[in-house]
Scaffold this motif. Structure first.
Motif, PDB file in Angstrom:
ATOM      1  N   ASN A 172       0.863  -1.223  -0.122  1.00  0.00           N
ATOM      2  CA  ASN A 172       0.143   0.026  -0.028  1.00  0.00           C
ATOM      3  C   ASN A 172       1.086   1.184   0.122  1.00  0.00           C
ATOM      4  N   GLU A 173       2.025   1.407   0.769  1.00  0.00           N
ATOM      5  CA  GLU A 173       2.791   2.452   0.859  1.00  0.00           C
ATOM      6  C   GLU A 173       3.375   2.925  -0.641  1.00  0.00           C
ATOM      7  N   SER A 174       3.822   1.563  -1.251  1.00  0.00           N
ATOM      8  CA  SER A 174       4.572   1.588  -2.389  1.00  0.00           C
ATOM      9  C   SER A 174       4.096   1.440  -3.640  1.00  0.00           C
ATOM     10  N   ARG A 175       2.509   1.394  -3.725  1.00  0.00           N
ATOM     11  CA  ARG A 175       1.968   1.139  -4.455  1.00  0.00           C
ATOM     12  C   ARG A 175       2.171   1.762  -6.059  1.00  0.00           C
ATOM     13  N   LEU A 176       2.311   3.215  -6.174  1.00  0.00           N
ATOM     14  CA  LEU A 176       2.293   3.854  -7.256  1.00  0.00           C
ATOM     15  C   LEU A 176       3.983   3.681  -7.971  1.00  0.00           C
ATOM     16  N   VAL A 177       4.963   3.339  -7.212  1.00  0.00           N
ATOM     17  CA  VAL A 177       6.108   3.097  -7.551  1.00  0.00           C
ATOM     18  C   VAL A 177       6.256   1.510  -8.073  1.00  0.00           C
ATOM     19  N   ILE A 178       5.400   0.651  -7.366  1.00  0.00           N
ATOM     20  CA  ILE A 178       5.348  -0.778  -7.955  1.00  0.00           C
ATOM     21  C   ILE A 178       4.748  -0.750  -9.123  1.00  0.00           C
ATOM     22  N   GLU A 179       3.641   0.002  -9.426  1.00  0.00           N
ATOM     23  CA  GLU A 179       2.897  -0.163 -10.610  1.00  0.00           C
ATOM     24  C   GLU A 179       3.586   0.262 -11.917  1.00  0.00           C
ATOM     25  N   SER A 180       4.545   1.453 -11.459  1.00  0.00           N
ATOM     26  CA  SER A 180       5.284   2.177 -12.620  1.00  0.00           C
ATOM     27  C   SER A 180       6.443   1.174 -12.794  1.00  0.00           C
ATOM     28  N   LEU A 181       7.080   0.221 -11.890  1.00  0.00           N
ATOM     29  CA  LEU A 181       7.916  -0.765 -12.320  1.00  0.00           C
ATOM     30  C   LEU A 181       7.355  -1.825 -13.318  1.00  0.00           C
ATOM     31  N   LEU A 182       6.027  -2.288 -12.830  1.00  0.00           N
ATOM     32  CA  LEU A 182       5.600  -3.389 -13.715  1.00  0.00           C
ATOM     33  C   LEU A 182       5.367  -3.026 -14.963  1.00  0.00           C
ATOM     34  N   ASP A 183       4.813  -1.432 -15.182  1.00  0.00           N
ATOM     35  CA  ASP A 183       4.445  -1.109 -16.618  1.00  0.00           C
ATOM     36  C   ASP A 183       6.019  -1.128 -17.462  1.00  0.00           C
ATOM     37  N   GLN A 184       7.052  -0.886 -16.601  1.00  0.00           N
ATOM     38  CA  GLN A 184       8.092  -0.481 -17.489  1.00  0.00           C
ATOM     39  C   GLN A 184       9.214  -1.741 -18.004  1.00  0.00           C
ATOM     40  N   ILE A 185       8.799  -2.752 -16.955  1.00  0.00           N
ATOM     41  CA  ILE A 185       9.652  -4.271 -17.266  1.00  0.00           C
ATOM     42  C   ILE A 185       9.476  -4.821 -18.674  1.00  0.00           C
ATOM     43  N   PRO A 186       8.265  -4.906 -19.196  1.00  0.00           N
ATOM     44  CA  PRO A 186       7.969  -5.364 -20.595  1.00  0.00           C
ATOM     45  C   PRO A 186       8.813  -4.262 -21.577  1.00  0.00           C
ATOM     46  N   GLU A 187       8.671  -3.086 -21.214  1.00  0.00           N
ATOM     47  CA  GLU A 187       9.371  -2.198 -22.220  1.00  0.00           C
ATOM     48  C   GLU A 187      10.690  -2.331 -22.448  1.00  0.00           C
ATOM     49  N   MET A 188      11.391  -2.417 -21.261  1.00  0.00           N
ATOM     50  CA  MET A 188      12.800  -2.278 -21.066  1.00  0.00           C
ATOM     51  C   MET A 188      13.395  -3.387 -21.761  1.00  0.00           C
ATOM     52  N   PHE A 189      12.816  -4.472 -21.769  1.00  0.00           N
ATOM     53  CA  PHE A 189      13.414  -5.807 -22.259  1.00  0.00           C
ATOM     54  C   PHE A 189      12.754  -6.287 -23.637  1.00  0.00           C
ATOM     55  N   ALA A 190      11.765  -5.334 -24.015  1.00  0.00           N
ATOM     56  CA  ALA A 190      11.234  -5.850 -25.358  1.00  0.00           C
ATOM     57  C   ALA A 190      12.173  -6.154 -26.400  1.00  0.00           C
ATOM     58  N   ASP A 191      13.304  -5.651 -26.472  1.00  0.00           N
ATOM     59  CA  ASP A 191      14.282  -5.756 -27.824  1.00  0.00           C
ATOM     60  C   ASP A 191      15.303  -6.570 -27.482  1.00  0.00           C
ATOM     61  N   THR A 192      15.269  -7.464 -26.150  1.00  0.00           N
ATOM     62  CA  THR A 192      16.597  -8.077 -25.846  1.00  0.00           C
ATOM     63  C   THR A 192      16.720  -9.276 -26.861  1.00  0.00           C
TER      64      THR A 192
END
Length: 839
Positions: free
Chosen positions: A339-359
């Motif tokens: 609950n305390e870190s929800r916004l940061v966690i959601e931001s991370l989970l949105d970014q992971i697929p994009e970060m490694f899309a072209d691996t």
């Protein structure tokens, strides 16, 4: 022939020509044949009646016909299941010692009146032989399948939580058994005698209570531990590691982001789902937030840790490229409150697929991934669970690196056992470290080729974790199954840092254990994690004589940390009868539990013995059990009859299913990974799951009435009608088989199509149609799925389609493609084995 020779000698040769004699001989032959055909059936029937002794009512006899056994004349699993259901009209009260519970296939309500519910404990025998010699003679295994945290149906009361304050639970001074209904209070209630070891112990002043005229404490029915078979104690600080109250547990998600993981869609699906799932972390009080903290790691050849501290605007990535000496690069901000870190966690989970899309990185590590999670839990000084999402054989240079050793040529040879053993010792050592920390590992595998499940599974199996396998994962058809498994896995009731000990009364002792756990000594079963689906099978052996008067007692105590961080003791008690007559043993056995034990015993045996030796051992032990019954308990009868004990008449059919399983008799298309996966999966199964796995449920769907299921049919192709539709459930798969001549009305009701050719075999869910039949069928499928610990993907099978081969594999009464015997043939084989033992 002899008669003709005598006639020939009697006739004077001079009076008859050769032609006349030949004619006489021919007429005699015709007359003899006529008599033979006239009287042969009558004589046979007469002989049969003379030889066949009428059987006692509790001894089903299987009579061999001249040509082949009639499948309808042999014991039917369906009939036994239906008879048990019909018998079970009242709730099952556990207060009667040695009472055999209803079968796992029967819906019943259990009422705890002093013994543990069959949902927690099931025994192979409820009337145990008094002596070791008698047990050896019968060869019936003495074992219990214990499911300590089993989920109860809504109409049953969960175990009460008892808090004795700072003093903690009352125990026997000598054997340390916990207070239970088998303790006898004496001297006006000032002392109690232990039911397990007979030692007398002082009652602590705070626990003292007077006795009534029968010698029972007057508060007996107010205290769960004095009147119930199952209950929990709040454990004191003495029961905690290092005498310190434990921290709440943590969940760490470790996601493979190599090329295969990204391309299959797995990474994107996991990240999207976790955003929702974090609201459903386990909690004991539904009204309160979960106290479980979370952390995130991604990996390929290197590991990426993420700082998701609530005060950050964006998550931060820290890379550890030296995987040979694993460490956690951050402490503050790695494990956080959702609950305390929800916004940061959601931001991370949105970014992971994009970060490694072209691996383009195809190589992965595995050992360092578990080390990373373990080190994070150590640094936070808490127990917890690692969720590892992994795709390929870890061939990158790192500790725990593996090579491809898949060699089909070894199957069936003496070297086959090596394929079930881990190829390196690294993971055994790592598992031991995980257990010491209370670090449980759940592994989700998405392989496109060999990944060596026998080795990768060592840590999950040793820590009490689970393995899920999605071969050739396709986002379109497999997402539903994977997400349902993940949701259930994250939400289910789980205990951490658990130790289980089984105590018994004098005369027997626990000697062997089967399941997903670790043992550093001979008595303590250590479980880094213990969830509501896991069962531990315990084998008992005699070390002295037992008495019929006192029976035998067993107490299973599990010390664990709840998901709210509280240290608890869950206790299950079981009392069984003891007998000096073999007939009493054979009247009080439970075949489903015996099969659960045999399968685990056999599958573990594969680690050290050739498959053929394991199969032969099973057949021999089963034959000895039945031969002992025939010799000592059955009334005299002809050797041509196979006589089976009433409660064990399904032993041959179920044993044949174990022998034909992919683990013991693989087909050509069964991979080594699949066999290792099934072997590990079955090691933790309870009796309900092993029953449906070995003998699937086959339902005809011609008529569906609301409120009741159609009666199942036997697992054989002979039972399928071309004009019908059937649902087959195995606990891991669901098949909908459609006959080639199916009625048009059924097609319209189920698929909304006019003809058989229009059915789409790639369907994984049925169309939602506005008719009662469609609604009822979809309800049945959902209810089947709700009963199982894993989500069953639906597969539509059209008669004479390629997929029918997979479906037929589960028709276990028939001969299998891999060479397994049909039920009828195996019954004949068992009969032969029994006759050999008796002669």
């Amino acid at each position: 022939g002899l008669l003709l020779v005598k006639i020939e000698k009697m006739l004077p040769a001079t009076r008859h020509s050769l032609a006349e004699f030949s004619l006489l001989t021919l007429l005699f032959y015709i007359f003899t044949l006529f008599l033979y055909f006239l009287f042969c059936p009558v004589l046979h029937n007469l002989l049969d009646k003379l030889l066949n002794v009428k059987q006692a009512s509790d001894m089903p006899a299987v009579q061999k016909s001249r040509h082949r056994i009639d499948p309808d004349a042999i014991p039917s699993p369906i009939q036994v299941i239906e008879d048990d259901r019909a018998k079970c009209t009242e709730p099952f009260n556990t207060g009667v010692r040695g009472q055999v519970p209803p079968l796992v296939t029967t819906n019943f309500q259990a009422k705890d009146q002093g013994n543990a519910s069959p949902r927690f404990v099931r025994c192979t025998a409820y009337n145990v032989p008094c002596t070791a010699d008698m047990a050896k003679q019968s060869q019936v295994p003495l074992a219990a399948v214990i499911k300590p945290l089993a989920t109860l149906p809504p109409d049953e009361t969960p175990p009460y939580l008892v808090d004795h304050g700072e003093a903690g639970p009352v125990r026997c001074n000598r054997c340390k058994a916990y207070m239970c209904p088998y303790m006898q209070f004496i001297e006006g209630g000032r002392r109690f005698q232990c039911g397990f070891c007979s030692c007398v112990t002082e009652v602590p002043p705070h626990y003292f209570q007077h006795l009534d005229h029968t010698g029972k404490r007057v508060d007996c029915y107010d205290r769960p531990e004095l009147s119930l078979g199952s209950y929990e104690f709040v454990a004191t600080v003495d029961y905690c590691k290092n005498n310190k109250i434990p921290q709440p547990p943590a969940f760490i998600f470790l996601i493979d982001v190599s090329y295969n993981a990204v391309k299959s869609g797995m990474v994107n699906i996991v990240c999207q789902e976790l955003k929702t799932l974090l609201d459903y972390l386990p909690r004991e009080n539904p009204e309160m937030d979960s106290v479980v903290r979370v952390g995130f790691v991604t990996y390929n050849k290197v590991l990426h840790f993420y700082n998701v501290k609530a005060s950050l605007a964006q998550p931060q990535m820290l890379v550890v490229s030296d995987v040979s000496d694993m460490f956690v690069p951050l402490l503050d901000g790695f494990l956080v409150n959702v609950n305390e870190s929800r916004l940061v966690i959601e931001s991370l989970l949105d970014q992971i697929p994009e970060m490694f899309a072209d691996t383009r990185e195809t190589e992965t590590v595995f050992g360092p991934v578990i080390q990373a999670g373990l080190e994070a839990l150590k640094a936070a000084d808490c127990s917890g669970k690692l969720f590892v999402f992994h795709t390929s054989l870890p061939i990158a240079e790192a500790p725990g690196k593996l090579k491809n050793r898949e060699d089909k040529k070894l199957v069936g040879t003496d070297k086959e056992k090596s394929l079930f053993q881990p190829q390196v010792g690294f993971y055994n050592t790592l598992a031991k470290e995980c257990v010491a920390q209370g670090c449980c590992v759940d592994l989700f595998l998405f392989p496109n080729q060999y990944v060596d499940v026998a080795t990768l599974g060592v840590v999950p199996v040793s820590t009490g974790g689970s393995i899920y396998k999605y071969t050739y994962f396709q986002a379109q058809s497999d997402t539903e199954r994977f997400l349902n498994d993940l949701r259930r896995d994250i939400q289910k009731l789980v205990g951490f840092d658990a130790v289980m000990r089984v105590r018994t009364s004098t005369g027997i002792r626990a000697t062997d254990f089967f399941g997903s756990f670790f043992m550093s000594n001979t008595t303590d079963v250590e479980l880094a994690g213990l969830d509501c689906d896991k069962a531990i099978t315990v084998e008992f052996k005699h070390d002295d004589k037992l008495s019929e008067e006192t029976g035998a007692l067993m107490q299973c105590a599990v010390l664990y940390t709840s998901c709210s961080g509280q240290r608890r003791l869950r206790v299950h008690n079981m009392a069984v009868n003891c007998c000096s007559q073999l007939a009493d043993l054979y009247r009080n056995c439970e075949t489903d539990t015996i099969i659960n034990f045999f399968s685990k015993y056999a599958f573990r045996g594969l680690l050290n013995n050739p498959t053929k030796a394991v199969r032969d051992t099973l057949i021999n032990q089963c034959a000895q059990i039945l031969a002992c019954y025939r010799k000592n308990c059955a009334s005299p009868s002809s050797a041509g009859q196979l006589i089976l004990p009433e409660c064990m008449k399904l032993l041959p059919v179920y044993l044949n299913c174990v022998l034909k399983s992919d683990v013991l008799m693989p087909g050509a298309d069964v991979s080594l990974d699949d066999r290792a996966y099934l072997r590990q999966l079955i090691s933790g199964m309870d009796v309900t799951e092993s029953h449906i796995f070995f003998y699937p449920r086959l339902l005809p769907l011609t008529k569906l009435e609301s409120g009741s299921l159609p009666m199942a049919v036997r697992d054989s192709e002979e039972r399928l009608s071309k004009g019908g539709v059937y649902l087959l459930e195995t606990g891991l798969h669901l098949f909908l088989w459609v006959g080639a001549s199916v009625q048009q009305e059924l097609l319209l009701n189920i698929f909304g199509t006019q003809s058989f050719s229009q059915i789409d075999p790639s369907l994984t869910s049925l169309p939602v149609l506005d008719n009662p039949f469609s609604q009822r069928l979809r309800d049945i499928i959902e209810s089947f799925r709700a009963q199982r610990s894993r989500y069953m993907k639906l597969m539509v099978v059209k008669q004479e389609d390629k997929a029918e081969l997979i479906f037929r594999h589960f028709l276990v009464e028939d001969k299998s493609v891999s060479g397994g015997a049909s039920y009828v043939d195996f019954l004949c084989h068992m009969h032969k084995e029994i006759r050999q033992l008796l002669s």
